[in-house]
Design an enzyme around this catalytic site. Structure first.
Site, PDB file in Angstrom:
ATOM      1  N   GLU A 105      -9.010  10.740  -2.202  1.00  0.00           N
ATOM      2  CA  GLU A 105      -9.538   9.459  -2.676  1.00  0.00           C
ATOM      3  C   GLU A 105     -10.085   8.660  -1.500  1.00  0.00           C
ATOM      4  O   GLU A 105     -10.189   7.446  -1.547  1.00  0.00           O
ATOM      5  CB  GLU A 105      -8.486   8.665  -3.446  1.00  0.00           C
ATOM      6  CG  GLU A 105      -7.150   8.468  -2.782  1.00  0.00           C
ATOM      7  CD  GLU A 105      -6.166   7.746  -3.681  1.00  0.00           C
ATOM      8  OE1 GLU A 105      -6.336   6.529  -3.870  1.00  0.00           O
ATOM      9  OE2 GLU A 105      -5.234   8.391  -4.194  1.00  0.00           O
TER      10      GLU A 105
ATOM     11  N   CYS B 297      -3.833   9.913  -6.506  1.00  0.00           N
ATOM     12  CA  CYS B 297      -2.924  10.807  -5.792  1.00  0.00           C
ATOM     13  C   CYS B 297      -2.593  12.083  -6.549  1.00  0.00           C
ATOM     14  O   CYS B 297      -2.083  13.036  -5.946  1.00  0.00           O
ATOM     15  CB  CYS B 297      -1.634  10.063  -5.451  1.00  0.00           C
ATOM     16  SG  CYS B 297      -1.902   8.553  -4.502  1.00  0.00           S
TER      17      CYS B 297
ATOM     18  N   THR C 237       2.662   0.767   4.219  1.00  0.00           N
ATOM     19  CA  THR C 237       2.854   2.105   3.650  1.00  0.00           C
ATOM     20  C   THR C 237       1.762   3.084   4.073  1.00  0.00           C
ATOM     21  O   THR C 237       1.743   4.226   3.598  1.00  0.00           O
ATOM     22  CB  THR C 237       2.891   2.050   2.110  1.00  0.00           C
ATOM     23  OG1 THR C 237       1.581   1.733   1.610  1.00  0.00           O
ATOM     24  CG2 THR C 237       3.886   1.026   1.607  1.00  0.00           C
TER      25      THR C 237
ATOM     26  N   SER D  36      -2.620   6.816  -9.633  1.00  0.00           N
ATOM     27  CA  SER D  36      -2.909   5.529 -10.268  1.00  0.00           C
ATOM     28  C   SER D  36      -4.156   5.631 -11.125  1.00  0.00           C
ATOM     29  O   SER D  36      -5.047   6.433 -10.881  1.00  0.00           O
ATOM     30  CB  SER D  36      -3.099   4.453  -9.191  1.00  0.00           C
ATOM     31  OG  SER D  36      -1.887   4.188  -8.539  1.00  0.00           O
TER      32      SER D  36
ATOM     33  N   HIS E  65       5.844  12.355  -6.268  1.00  0.00           N
ATOM     34  CA  HIS E  65       4.838  11.613  -5.503  1.00  0.00           C
ATOM     35  C   HIS E  65       5.539  10.468  -4.777  1.00  0.00           C
ATOM     36  O   HIS E  65       6.306   9.715  -5.379  1.00  0.00           O
ATOM     37  CB  HIS E  65       3.757  11.073  -6.434  1.00  0.00           C
ATOM     38  CG  HIS E  65       2.854  10.077  -5.770  1.00  0.00           C
ATOM     39  ND1 HIS E  65       2.160  10.371  -4.618  1.00  0.00           N
ATOM     40  CD2 HIS E  65       2.563   8.781  -6.084  1.00  0.00           C
ATOM     41  CE1 HIS E  65       1.463   9.304  -4.254  1.00  0.00           C
ATOM     42  NE2 HIS E  65       1.686   8.338  -5.116  1.00  0.00           N
TER      43      HIS E  65
ATOM     44  N   ASN F 100       2.295   7.118   3.437  1.00  0.00           N
ATOM     45  CA  ASN F 100       1.649   7.601   2.219  1.00  0.00           C
ATOM     46  C   ASN F 100       0.405   8.415   2.562  1.00  0.00           C
ATOM     47  O   ASN F 100      -0.461   7.952   3.309  1.00  0.00           O
ATOM     48  CB  ASN F 100       1.260   6.405   1.346  1.00  0.00           C
ATOM     49  CG  ASN F 100       0.742   6.811  -0.017  1.00  0.00           C
ATOM     50  OD1 ASN F 100       0.713   7.983  -0.369  1.00  0.00           O
ATOM     51  ND2 ASN F 100       0.310   5.832  -0.792  1.00  0.00           N
TER      52      ASN F 100
ATOM     53  N   LYS G  48      13.586   4.447  -7.320  1.00  0.00           N
ATOM     54  CA  LYS G  48      13.491   3.906  -8.680  1.00  0.00           C
ATOM     55  C   LYS G  48      13.242   5.020  -9.696  1.00  0.00           C
ATOM     56  O   LYS G  48      13.844   5.051 -10.776  1.00  0.00           O
ATOM     57  CB  LYS G  48      12.364   2.869  -8.761  1.00  0.00           C
ATOM     58  CG  LYS G  48      12.561   1.627  -7.895  1.00  0.00           C
ATOM     59  CD  LYS G  48      11.351   0.716  -7.996  1.00  0.00           C
ATOM     60  CE  LYS G  48      11.456  -0.482  -7.063  1.00  0.00           C
ATOM     61  NZ  LYS G  48      12.535  -1.402  -7.466  1.00  0.00           N
TER      62      LYS G  48
ATOM     63  N   SER H 259       1.904  -1.523 -10.441  1.00  0.00           N
ATOM     64  CA  SER H 259       1.792  -0.125 -10.065  1.00  0.00           C
ATOM     65  C   SER H 259       3.144   0.577 -10.167  1.00  0.00           C
ATOM     66  O   SER H 259       3.222   1.732 -10.609  1.00  0.00           O
ATOM     67  CB  SER H 259       1.249  -0.003  -8.638  1.00  0.00           C
ATOM     68  OG  SER H 259       0.938   1.332  -8.329  1.00  0.00           O
TER      69      SER H 259
END
Length: 447
Positions: free
Chosen positions: A85, A122, A165, A366, A246, A330, A255, A213
């Site tokens: 990307e 991603c 990040t 995303s 990811h 990232n 999370k 996000s």
């Protein structure tokens, strides 16, 4: 249609050659406590490209090492797919640039190879693997393998919440029959929706709604897991050894981890054992309205993540996949593939025999789409993992001061003119070599 096992035969990683220490360098300059990054985000450092590095050089360097190590020539490769990307051209795919670089080092050429570029944030790296898998299973490959390269410079605008990040690097993967590393499952699960959590509308740096996000990531992952179970059957935590997800930052995976565990323990012996400690999982039919159900589910999840059952599972299954991400940040399309390597590398270092073990791989992009699939570790996995030199690459990175970080950020900002010189002289690698007559980027190999 071939029934021969298909999967990832080999993998190589190339990280950006510069390092930004988040605790020691970034946090003080931003007036933040180091724990905001090391504990909150779960990140210790980020990788950045040197002035002569970009998505082409990083991808080509990873692919070059892979081909040399496996003793491959261009005629052995039937397709080259690049997932990114960070592309700089809306027409010419990055795969053509990478093929051109490789042709500088090998006899023959890739004129026979199908080349393309995948874009879905991603998740595109996993989609490229899917394309290669289907191409081989359909028996259209004529005995050749596919080269998949996930390469990105995940840079944000200065002072953007996502700045800490950042990262840059490439993962090259060889997709082939009778793979040495992992076999891919035929079953996949998807969760997809039209979302605007992260996008780049004709701009270099992304626009991000951070809170949204996170919610979209978790929602799509849950949908993909449910969809996978429709075709792959019920999943039990004991069914897989590692869960590479990811990883935009490890805190996000924390999370996702507890939500995945809650879902896959539902209706199992583990839920029964946990019931004595925190009760049964709430069921929607037991509540009059959605708000009450969600409140009860949140309370249960908060209690679940403190249990020994969950913490032991997380430490064994998820945490090993995050070791590399903590040091590189990232990588967008490469992140889940870095997580896979990180987990397998951890097993190798612990001396564990992982042959026949399963990985539950969760990819996300995303915009938004998630994919869940299973992979099975193959007999020669240890040889492939031990061939990687990622520890050496991390150790040899140039440690940036904050002022140097500002300079190198400007050097990779298309909107700024920069005269920043290289931080580490290139050696035995592809480098950016200026501009061609039509504004194209040019590359050469430095001995």
């Amino acid at each position: 249609m071939t029934d021969t096992p298909v999967g990832i035969d080999a993998i190589e990683i190339h990280t950006g050659k510069l390092k930004l220490d988040l605790a020691e360098t970034f946090a003080p300059a931003m007036g933040d406590a180091p724990e905001k990054y090391t504990k909150g985000l779960g990140l210790h450092a980020s990788s950045f490209p040197d002035t002569y590095e970009d998505i082409v050089t990083m991808g080509a360097n990873a692919a070059h090492r892979l081909m040399e190590r496996k003793g491959l020539e261009p005629d052995d490769i039937g397709r080259i797919d690049v997932a990114t990307e960070s592309a700089f051209d809306h027409s010419k795919p990055v795969s053509t640039y990478i093929a051109g670089c490789l042709e500088q080092r090998f006899e023959g050429n890739f004129h026979h190879a199908n080349k393309g570029e995948r874009k879905f944030a991603c998740v595109a790296g996993t989609q490229s693997i899917d394309d290669a898998y289907n191409w081989i299973r359909a028996d259209r490959h004529r005995g050749r393998a596919a080269l998949v390269v996930a390469t990105d410079t995940a840079l944000y605008a200065r002072d953007d919440p996502g700045e800490s990040t950042q990262g840059a690097g490439a993962v090259a993967m060889l997709i082939d029959e009778d793979p040495d590393l992992v076999e891919l499952s035929t079953e996949q699960g998807y969760g997809s929706a039209d979302e605007t959590d992260f996008l780049k509308p004709q701009q270099q740096f992304p626009s991000v709604d951070g809170k949204r996000s996170v919610k979209v990531y978790l929602a799509r992952m849950r949908e993909a897991l449910i969809d996978y179970q429709r075709v792959g059957g019920t999943i039990h935590p004991d069914d897989f050894r590692l869960g590479p997800f990811h990883t935009p930052f490890p805190g996000m995976v924390r999370k996702a981890g507890v939500l995945a565990y809650r879902h896959i323990t539902r209706g199992t012996d583990i839920e029964d054992e946990l019931a004595e400690e925190i009760g049964k999982q709430p069921r929607r039919e037991a509540f009059e309205d959605e708000e009450a159900f969600m409140e009860a589910l949140t309370e249960y999840t908060d209690a679940l993540k403190e249990t020994d059952h969950y913490l032991d599972w997380y430490d064994r299954t998820i945490d090993p996949t995050l070791d590399l991400a903590r040091e590189v940040g990232n990588w967008y399309t490469g992140s889940v593939h870095v997580a896979r390597v990180s987990g397998l590398k951890s097993l190798a270092e612990d001396g564990e025999d992982a042959v026949g073990q399963n990985l539950l791989v969760g990819s996300y992009g995303s915009g938004a789409q998630a994919e869940i699939h299973m992979e099975t570790v193959q007999e020669n996995w240890l040889e492939e993992i031990e061939a990687l030199d990622i520890d050496e690459q991390l150790e040899n990175r140039y440690d940036l001061t904050f002022e140097e970080y500002e300079d190198v950020h400007d050097a990779h900002n298309y909107d700024k003119d920069s005269s920043v010189e290289e931080f580490r002289p290139p050696e035995a690698e592809f480098v950016f070599d200026g501009w061609g007559r039509m504004g194209e980027r040019k590359y050469r190999y430095v001995e």
